[in-house]
Design a protein around this motif. Structure first.
Motif, mmCIF file in Angstrom:
data_model
loop_
_atom_site.group_PDB
_atom_site.id
_atom_site.type_symbol
_atom_site.label_atom_id
_atom_site.label_comp_id
_atom_site.label_asym_id
_atom_site.label_seq_id
_atom_site.Cartn_x
_atom_site.Cartn_y
_atom_site.Cartn_z
ATOM 1 N N SER A 158 9.796 0.937 2.154
ATOM 2 C CA SER A 158 8.850 1.747 2.925
ATOM 3 C C SER A 158 8.036 0.864 3.867
ATOM 4 N N TRP A 200 0.852 -1.193 0.000
ATOM 5 C CA TRP A 200 0.000 0.000 0.000
ATOM 6 C C TRP A 200 0.892 1.250 0.000
ATOM 7 N N LYS A 241 0.849 4.288 -1.288
ATOM 8 C CA LYS A 241 0.363 5.654 -1.127
ATOM 9 C C LYS A 241 0.090 5.955 0.342
ATOM 10 N N LYS A 242 0.528 7.106 0.783
ATOM 11 C CA LYS A 242 0.425 7.450 2.208
ATOM 12 C C LYS A 242 -1.006 7.379 2.722
ATOM 13 N N ARG A 243 -1.968 7.733 1.892
ATOM 14 C CA ARG A 243 -3.357 7.717 2.353
ATOM 15 C C ARG A 243 -3.881 6.297 2.579
ATOM 16 N N HIS A 244 -3.118 5.291 2.112
ATOM 17 C CA HIS A 244 -3.514 3.895 2.281
ATOM 18 C C HIS A 244 -2.701 3.173 3.353
ATOM 19 N N TRP A 245 -1.813 3.880 4.029
ATOM 20 C CA TRP A 245 -0.935 3.199 4.985
ATOM 21 C C TRP A 245 -1.709 2.507 6.100
ATOM 22 N N ASP A 246 -2.905 3.022 6.426
ATOM 23 C CA ASP A 246 -3.661 2.373 7.495
ATOM 24 C C ASP A 246 -4.209 1.019 7.068
ATOM 25 N N ARG A 261 -2.181 -1.281 5.800
ATOM 26 C CA ARG A 261 -1.096 -2.248 5.980
ATOM 27 C C ARG A 261 -1.412 -3.153 7.165
ATOM 28 N N TRP A 267 8.100 0.623 8.023
ATOM 29 C CA TRP A 267 6.821 0.719 8.737
ATOM 30 C C TRP A 267 6.653 -0.459 9.696
#
Length: 244
Positions: free
Chosen positions: A186, A149, A151-156, A158, A190
């Motif tokens: 990345s 995932w 894109k930063k907006r999709h990190w949640d 993971r 994380w």
């Protein structure tokens, strides 16, 4: 706002549970043999998605007694899971994977190697199963080459993060291993950040080779091999569940 409209307000907890952690469900059309296994073998090995409040004894899902139960979240094409089941015949392995082509691939290996007694499949999201498992009931867990995932907006989305690490810690036995792997830097940063900060896990690495070299009982996967050909270096992380 009317009284009736109150019931239409989203529940944040339900929204978090419903958030998808996986991509597409199906890829290329399956060949006849694999397609047939979805109809004939999967019903015998498949676990239903647990409902809220339901409890699942992992030992009870296998037709014969097993010494331990391991869990793989997102088993991809199934090569790692099938290898572990074949080389650990007294262990029951539960795999969760919503991608139909991956499920069909694992079924083909189960059928070929006669692993029907020690492999069970949840062809869906792993989170309801994690919620249903008893405390300290899993001897080893694997989350290998998960969707990064990027894109930063999709990190949640993971899987390894603040939402699911406590769930994994709850179901893992004291001293049980949590194995993680990725070729995405990345995602690796994380996962390391969140797992190292967790009070429930200890990173076993002491020297660089501990994360650069895959252990002997950790077979390569097709995805890993493709990553190496593409010039991406996989990293292998091993954590143990601290004593309660």
């Amino acid at each position: 706002m009317t009284d009736d409209s109150i019931h239409d307000v989203p529940d944040p907890e339900q929204e978090a549970q419903a958030r998808r952690l996986y991509g597409r469900r199906k890829g290329r059309p399956l060949r006849k043999h694999k397609s047939g296994l979805l109809e004939t073998l999967l019903p015998a090995l498949s676990l239903p998605v647990p409902q809220p409040g339901e409890r699942v004894d992992p030992h009870s899902v296998f037709p014969r007694p097993v010494d331990d139960v391991w869990l793989e979240v997102g088993f991809g094409s199934g090569h790692h899971l099938a290898w572990q089941a074949k080389h650990n015949p007294t262990v029951g392995v539960i795999g969760c994977e919503p991608f139909v082509n991956g499920v069909a691939g694992l079924l083909a290996m189960v059928d070929r190697d006669g692993l029907e007694d020690t492999v069970r499949i949840l062809p869906d999201d792993a989170r309801p199963l994690l919620d249903a498992l008893p405390d300290a009931s899993i001897g080893r867990a694997f989350v290998l080459f998960a969707d990064p995932w990027p894109k930063k907006r999709h990190w949640d989305r993971r899987f390894i993060g603040p939402d699911n690490l406590p769930k994994l810690a709850r179901v893992l036995k004291d001293g049980a291993e949590l194995r993680l792997a990725s070729d995405d830097m990345s995602l690796l940063r994380w996962m390391l950040e969140h797992t190292v900060k967790s009070p429930d896990f200890e990173w076993t690495a002491r020297v660089p080779s501990d994360w650069r070299i895959r252990p002997a009982d950790w077979p390569p996967t097709r995805y890993e091999e493709k990553a190496i050909v593409a010039g991406r270096k996989p990293v292998f992380l091993r954590f143990v569940r601290k004593p309660r």
